[in-house]
Design a protein around this motif. Structure first.
Motif, mmCIF file in Angstrom:
data_model
loop_
_atom_site.group_PDB
_atom_site.id
_atom_site.type_symbol
_atom_site.label_atom_id
_atom_site.label_comp_id
_atom_site.label_asym_id
_atom_site.label_seq_id
_atom_site.Cartn_x
_atom_site.Cartn_y
_atom_site.Cartn_z
ATOM 1 N N VAL A 518 0.851 -1.190 0.000
ATOM 2 C CA VAL A 518 0.000 0.000 0.000
ATOM 3 C C VAL A 518 0.886 1.239 0.000
ATOM 4 O O VAL A 518 2.094 1.165 0.221
ATOM 5 C CB VAL A 518 -0.949 0.034 1.225
ATOM 6 N N LEU A 519 0.265 2.388 -0.246
ATOM 7 C CA LEU A 519 0.968 3.669 -0.227
ATOM 8 C C LEU A 519 0.141 4.649 0.585
ATOM 9 O O LEU A 519 -1.012 4.914 0.252
ATOM 10 C CB LEU A 519 1.161 4.193 -1.659
ATOM 11 N N ASN A 520 0.713 5.165 1.659
ATOM 12 C CA ASN A 520 0.000 6.089 2.544
ATOM 13 C C ASN A 520 0.588 7.491 2.436
ATOM 14 O O ASN A 520 1.731 7.682 1.992
ATOM 15 C CB ASN A 520 0.098 5.615 3.999
ATOM 16 N N TYR A 521 -0.185 8.486 2.881
ATOM 17 C CA TYR A 521 0.322 9.848 2.957
ATOM 18 C C TYR A 521 1.388 9.935 4.055
ATOM 19 O O TYR A 521 1.287 9.257 5.087
ATOM 20 C CB TYR A 521 -0.806 10.833 3.275
ATOM 21 N N PRO A 522 2.392 10.790 3.882
ATOM 22 C CA PRO A 522 3.458 10.894 4.894
ATOM 23 C C PRO A 522 3.149 11.853 6.032
ATOM 24 O O PRO A 522 4.052 12.244 6.757
ATOM 25 C CB PRO A 522 4.645 11.399 4.063
ATOM 26 N N PHE A 523 1.875 12.265 6.186
ATOM 27 C CA PHE A 523 1.510 13.268 7.185
ATOM 28 C C PHE A 523 0.814 12.605 8.365
ATOM 29 O O PHE A 523 -0.102 11.792 8.184
ATOM 30 C CB PHE A 523 0.602 14.334 6.568
ATOM 31 N N LEU A 524 1.243 12.975 9.584
ATOM 32 C CA LEU A 524 0.679 12.399 10.796
ATOM 33 C C LEU A 524 0.316 13.500 11.780
ATOM 34 O O LEU A 524 0.811 14.631 11.685
ATOM 35 C CB LEU A 524 1.672 11.442 11.461
ATOM 36 N N SER A 525 -0.515 13.138 12.738
ATOM 37 C CA SER A 525 -0.785 14.045 13.849
ATOM 38 C C SER A 525 0.362 13.969 14.849
ATOM 39 O O SER A 525 1.188 13.048 14.807
ATOM 40 C CB SER A 525 -2.101 13.665 14.534
ATOM 41 N N GLU A 526 0.410 14.924 15.753
ATOM 42 C CA GLU A 526 1.459 14.914 16.769
ATOM 43 C C GLU A 526 1.379 13.655 17.615
ATOM 44 O O GLU A 526 2.408 13.063 17.969
ATOM 45 C CB GLU A 526 1.320 16.166 17.654
ATOM 46 N N GLN A 527 0.166 13.221 17.974
ATOM 47 C CA GLN A 527 0.002 12.040 18.818
ATOM 48 C C GLN A 527 0.453 10.781 18.084
ATOM 49 O O GLN A 527 1.159 9.934 18.658
ATOM 50 C CB GLN A 527 -1.465 11.896 19.246
ATOM 51 N N GLN A 528 0.094 10.649 16.814
ATOM 52 C CA GLN A 528 0.495 9.466 16.050
ATOM 53 C C GLN A 528 2.008 9.379 15.910
ATOM 54 O O GLN A 528 2.578 8.288 15.947
ATOM 55 C CB GLN A 528 -0.156 9.507 14.661
ATOM 56 N N ASN A 529 2.659 10.526 15.777
ATOM 57 C CA ASN A 529 4.101 10.535 15.555
ATOM 58 C C ASN A 529 4.890 10.179 16.804
ATOM 59 O O ASN A 529 6.093 9.918 16.723
ATOM 60 C CB ASN A 529 4.540 11.916 15.042
ATOM 61 N N GLN A 530 4.243 10.181 17.968
ATOM 62 C CA GLN A 530 4.940 9.892 19.223
ATOM 63 C C GLN A 530 4.753 8.448 19.689
ATOM 64 O O GLN A 530 5.335 8.047 20.690
ATOM 65 C CB GLN A 530 4.451 10.844 20.327
ATOM 66 N N ILE A 531 3.948 7.657 19.001
ATOM 67 C CA ILE A 531 3.633 6.305 19.474
ATOM 68 C C ILE A 531 4.868 5.418 19.493
ATOM 69 O O ILE A 531 5.161 4.745 20.485
ATOM 70 C CB ILE A 531 2.537 5.672 18.586
ATOM 71 N N PHE A 532 5.624 5.402 18.410
ATOM 72 C CA PHE A 532 6.747 4.475 18.278
ATOM 73 C C PHE A 532 8.107 5.152 18.406
ATOM 74 O O PHE A 532 9.088 4.492 18.706
ATOM 75 C CB PHE A 532 6.661 3.749 16.927
ATOM 76 N N THR A 533 8.154 6.451 18.151
ATOM 77 C CA THR A 533 9.424 7.182 18.257
ATOM 78 C C THR A 533 9.149 8.522 18.928
ATOM 79 O O THR A 533 8.394 9.334 18.395
ATOM 80 C CB THR A 533 10.032 7.433 16.856
ATOM 81 N N GLY A 534 9.728 8.759 20.073
ATOM 82 C CA GLY A 534 9.520 10.025 20.766
ATOM 83 C C GLY A 534 10.428 11.113 20.220
ATOM 84 O O GLY A 534 11.094 10.958 19.200
ATOM 85 N N GLY A 535 10.469 12.242 20.923
ATOM 86 C CA GLY A 535 11.350 13.330 20.548
ATOM 87 C C GLY A 535 10.751 14.274 19.529
ATOM 88 O O GLY A 535 9.549 14.286 19.275
ATOM 89 N N GLU A 536 11.628 15.103 18.934
ATOM 90 C CA GLU A 536 11.206 16.131 17.993
ATOM 91 C C GLU A 536 10.738 15.530 16.673
ATOM 92 O O GLU A 536 11.118 14.415 16.301
ATOM 93 C CB GLU A 536 12.363 17.107 17.724
ATOM 94 N N SER A 537 9.919 16.282 15.972
ATOM 95 C CA SER A 537 9.420 15.874 14.659
ATOM 96 C C SER A 537 9.609 17.008 13.666
ATOM 97 O O SER A 537 9.836 18.160 14.045
ATOM 98 C CB SER A 537 7.935 15.493 14.734
ATOM 99 N N VAL A 538 9.508 16.687 12.395
ATOM 100 C CA VAL A 538 9.571 17.692 11.333
ATOM 101 C C VAL A 538 8.153 18.211 11.110
ATOM 102 O O VAL A 538 7.257 17.458 10.718
ATOM 103 C CB VAL A 538 10.130 17.105 10.029
ATOM 104 N N ARG A 539 7.948 19.488 11.384
ATOM 105 C CA ARG A 539 6.613 20.092 11.292
ATOM 106 C C ARG A 539 6.505 20.907 10.014
ATOM 107 O O ARG A 539 7.433 21.625 9.635
ATOM 108 C CB ARG A 539 6.366 20.981 12.518
ATOM 109 N N LEU A 540 5.356 20.816 9.366
ATOM 110 C CA LEU A 540 5.120 21.535 8.109
ATOM 111 C C LEU A 540 4.695 22.975 8.388
ATOM 112 O O LEU A 540 3.927 23.241 9.311
ATOM 113 C CB LEU A 540 4.038 20.836 7.300
ATOM 114 N N GLU A 541 5.181 23.883 7.565
ATOM 115 C CA GLU A 541 4.803 25.285 7.700
ATOM 116 C C GLU A 541 3.355 25.501 7.260
ATOM 117 O O GLU A 541 2.608 26.236 7.883
ATOM 118 C CB GLU A 541 5.734 26.156 6.852
ATOM 119 N N ASN A 542 2.963 24.819 6.165
ATOM 120 C CA ASN A 542 1.598 24.947 5.636
ATOM 121 C C ASN A 542 1.035 23.547 5.381
ATOM 122 O O ASN A 542 1.013 23.076 4.237
ATOM 123 C CB ASN A 542 1.586 25.763 4.336
ATOM 124 N N PRO A 543 0.580 22.853 6.433
ATOM 125 C CA PRO A 543 0.058 21.491 6.229
ATOM 126 C C PRO A 543 -1.211 21.494 5.396
ATOM 127 O O PRO A 543 -2.010 22.427 5.452
ATOM 128 C CB PRO A 543 -0.211 21.004 7.660
#
Length: 823
Positions: A518-543
């Motif tokens: 399958v092919l998914n979008y590379p965009f996640l919520s803040e909560q989803q991005n912290q489930i498996f890997t904590g720490g900082e994330s790359v945030r989009l200027e205009n999501p």
């Protein structure tokens, strides 16, 4: 771009039987894309009627209706029931007679209602599709119309119109106008074209103070290259927009607002030049065009207060900003019903500046869409004059001679091209006449000097910057169907790279085992991005979506969402995988000032940009749930477990020519007792196991979910250069089971490694088949049972030889880890 056919017909000859589809068929020939047809929903008989008299009757439900006698043709009267009360005897109205159809498929028939047979319906503007507002019956005198009774109302109001819709690519902004589309239709069909800009005499006024200054240069151009103002006084801002204009605007995808705004929108659609009308009495002092100052804000026409950026280009009066140039006007100088004088603005702004402001403030508009693609710099004064003429004609205004002009001289671009270049580039034979006549037909000035052409593109074609652009125009207008089809010759080389080969083997192994890619979008919520890997994330200027503002650090959340979506659609057995990049933040700060235009950035800026790019390793991950094998006639269903994820990891490793080992561990997002790291040559390359039940529950999944995620880049680095087949052993194997008791903290991988080293070359394979903890085993201990396969290369082994090799393995395991044979 939507194109009402009656409007298009004013500037290019259309066949009498032209339809949206025949028009689009011609436009497709010159590279535009067909989108669809609009309009044509109304069906007659819909006529002009005259209200002769009516009687108001109060009903038992408290409603008062009017029983009307309406003349629908000379000497013909119909009785019609009407619930509206905003018309009078003697008014001329629009009557839909039995057999007519209104938008939405509403059929008109003679019906018995409120004790009368209503032989038709008196229509409102909304019922006719003229506007979205239901302000009662449409009285034709409010539109300045006094047609004959019985006349065709569809023709009078332009309600029988239809429109074609085409998709305009970003490089052809001139097609976002009737003027541009008419020109393209002429190129496609050979029909005679009349330039609407040539039908208007430009106006020039004086007396309005104008200052264009303090503009930050962007790719060697100022933010504003021209700015024209024309004053029109004595207008009636309450004047009704004519039906034909409202209909054309609606077919073009815009709603009717007020006479002044409708006229500016109409001219923009006709000529491609965005316009803005200011209430002259609300403008304080003169005009200025400048960049925003720190801390400035503006309330835009949508009623929102917006903080401005230093790069925003503004239209200002003496009191401050009154508009974001090319994007949206300010509320303070908005035209209202009390407006009597307006100042029309027609300007040309830098496309990059407008595009950035529109995205920064999330304000896409019809104006910004055109400025981003490039507007004809010579049409501004003409468009302002056209709008002024319409205000005089339709709103009773008067051009009062006030205005202002600013214009920068733009040197004409000259492109040199050999006559043979289009043929060489495209691969088709174009004659010299084809090349010259085609370029001349699109408005280019062409000067031939032997085989060398000097071409000056027209002002409305900012996309023509290079000789390759000219060659494309020749190919497009002569006809893409004239280009021969030739299969390209494969270039010499060694085929796929090593990385490409590895990727294909891995993906083929997983898909071949029954797991779906399958092919998914590379965009996640803040909560989803912290489930498996904590720490900082790359945030989009205009999501794209506010609830998903971060780039993924793991593929698993997207796969879990996809699995949950399948469950919600009753697809209960799911095994999917995805290969793609994740985005890991770097220590470098984001670069605020980005390079623009055709200037090479400084080395320091390039270094900063490169340092700020997130790390983007390629990963492969999978999620499985439900049944791996469904129930059959003689066997039960086999539910998915983490063992299937472990098996899939083995497939990936084998496809890369590697052996994978497992190291049990507590991993975020995974079940604490059913998860581990995947090791290759002692290096961690990923994780595998069963998701934590709480994680599954958060995604509304109530069953066990097996998953793995591996770093393909690391696997590529560890994979051998060439995959070699293993030695084929032909002698009979001897098998033995070995149960060792060890501390619970020691992993099975460590014991298996000791067994392999201790048993020596006779051991062909070792596999863990049981992990027991419970009765008969001391607390803090576990029993690991391994299946051992022994084989010699040159003889059949005896059990004694196999046992000797096994005993050596036990001795080394005991020496390293204190392992004891289970009694």
């Amino acid at each position: 771009m939507r194109i009402p056919l009656s409007w298009l017909r004013e500037f290019v000859e259309l066949p009498d039987n032209a339809t949206p589809h025949t028009v689009m068929a011609e436009l497709v020939r010159v590279g535009l894309e067909e989108e669809g047809a609009h309009g044509g929903e109304l069906r007659g008989p819909i006529v002009v009627g005259k209200v002769l008299e009516f009687v108001e009757e109060e009903q038992s439900n408290g409603k008062t209706i009017r029983w009307c006698q309406v003349e629908v043709a000379p000497g013909v009267e119909n009785g019609i029931v009407c619930g509206a009360r905003n018309f009078f005897a003697g008014d001329k109205v629009v009557v839909t007679l039995p057999g007519a159809a209104l938008p939405g498929g509403f059929e008109i028939a003679a019906r018995k209602t409120y004790g009368h047979i209503s032989d038709g319906m008196i229509a409102s503007s909304r019922e006719l599709g003229l506007s979205d507002e239901h302000d009662g019956i449409l009285r034709l005198e409010t539109l300045g119309l006094d047609p004959e009774v019985g006349s065709d109302a569809l023709e009078i109001l332009g309600l029988g119109e239809s429109a074609a819709e085409v998709n305009v690519t970003p490089d052809r902004g001139y097609c976002l106008s009737i003027r541009g589309i008419a020109r393209e239709y002429s190129h496609a069909s050979g029909a005679r074209f009349t330039d609407p800009a040539a039908l208007v005499s430009p106006l020039k006024g004086t007396g309005i103070e104008l200052e264009v200054s303090d503009l930050t240069p962007i790719h060697n151009k100022l933010g504003c290259s021209s700015f024209h103002l024309i004053g029109v006084s004595g207008i009636d801002a309450r004047a009704k927009t004519p039906g034909w204009m409202a209909t054309r605007l609606k077919l073009a995808g815009m709603r009717s607002i007020s006479i002044a705004v409708d006229i500016t929108n109409y001219v923009m659609l006709e000529l491609g030049q965005p316009l803005h009308a200011y209430d002259a009495d609300k403008v304080q002092g003169g005009f200025s065009v400048r960049r925003a100052h720190q801390g400035e804000s503006i309330e835009t026409l949508d009623g929102k207060e917006r903080m401005l950026h230093a790069e925003d280009l503004l239209i200002c009066d003496h009191s401050g900003p009154i508009g974001i140039a090319g994007v949206m006007g300010g509320a303070r100088t908005e035209v209202s019903e009390s407006t009597t004088s307006v100042i029309l603005e027609a300007a040309n702004f830098d496309p990059i500046s407008i595009a950035r402001s529109a995205r920064r403030h999330k304000l896409p508009s019809e104006a910004s869409k055109r400025f981003e693609r490039g507007v004809d710099p010579l049409v501004g004064r003409i468009a302002a004059a056209r709008a002024a003429q319409l205000l005089v004609k339709l709103a009773g205004g008067k051009v009062d001679g006030t205005g202002a002009d600013f214009n920068t001289e733009q040197p004409a671009l000259q492109i040199e091209m050999q006559l043979s270049f289009p043929s060489e580039l495209v691969g088709a034979d174009f004659s010299a006449e084809d090349v010259v006549s085609t370029l001349s037909s699109i408005g280019c000035e062409v000067e031939a000097n032997g085989e060398l052409l000097t071409v000056v593109p027209p002002s409305w074609r900012p996309d023509l910057r290079h000789k390759t652009d000219l060659a494309e125009e020749v190919a497009r207008l002569v006809g893409y169907d004239k280009i021969p089809v030739r299969l390209p010759v494969a270039p010499p080389g060694r085929g796929l790279t090593r990385r490409q080969q590895l990727r294909r083997r891995v993906l083929a192994a997983l898909s071949g085992s029954g797991i779906t890619e399958v092919l998914n979008y590379p965009f996640l919520s803040e909560q989803q991005n912290q489930i498996f890997t904590g720490g900082e994330s790359v945030r989009l200027e205009n999501p794209l979506q506010g609830e998903f503002p971060e780039l993924r650090k793991s593929l698993l959340p997207g796969l879990i969402v996809a699995a949950q979506r399948n469950l919600s659609r009753s697809n209960l057995d799911v095994a999917i995988f995805e290969e793609g990049s994740v985005f890991l933040p770097t220590d470098s700060a984001a670069v605020a000032e980005l390079p623009v235009g055709n200037l090479r950035p400084a080395d320091s800026m390039l270094a900063s940009l490169n340092a700020s790019i997130p790390d983007q390793p390629r990963m492969i991950a999978s999620v499985m749930l439900g049944n791996w094998l469904g129930q059959g006639p003689s066997f039960g269903a086999q539910p998915v477990s983490y063992a299937h994820a472990v098996s899939a990891v083995g497939l990936v490793a084998k496809a890369a020519g590697l052996e994978a080992e497992l190291e049990q561990a507590k991993i975020p997002g995974f079940h604490p007792g059913r998860a581990g790291y995947v090791l290759v040559n002692g290096k961690r390359v990923g994780v595998v196991g069963e998701l934590h039940p709480s994680v599954a529950k958060d995604f509304h999944i109530s069953q066990a979910v097996a998953a793995f995620e591996l770093n393909l880049d690391l696997i590529h680095e560890l994979a051998p250069e060439v995959l070699q087949a293993g030695e084929l052993r032909v002698m009979t194997a001897a098998t033995q089971d070995l149960s060792l008791v060890v501390d619970s903290s020691i992993s099975s991988a460590e014991i298996a490694k000791a067994i392999t080293e201790g048993a020596g070359e006779l051991l062909e394979s070792v596999a863990l088949v049981d992990d027991y903890r419970g009765q008969g085993i001391a607390e803090g201990k576990k029993s690991l049972t391994f299946n051992l396969v022994f084989r010699a290369q040159d003889k059949t082994l005896t059990q004694q030889e196999a046992s000797a090799s096994r005993d050596a393995a036990v001795a080394l395991a005991n020496q390293r880890h204190g392992a004891e044979l289970r009694a």
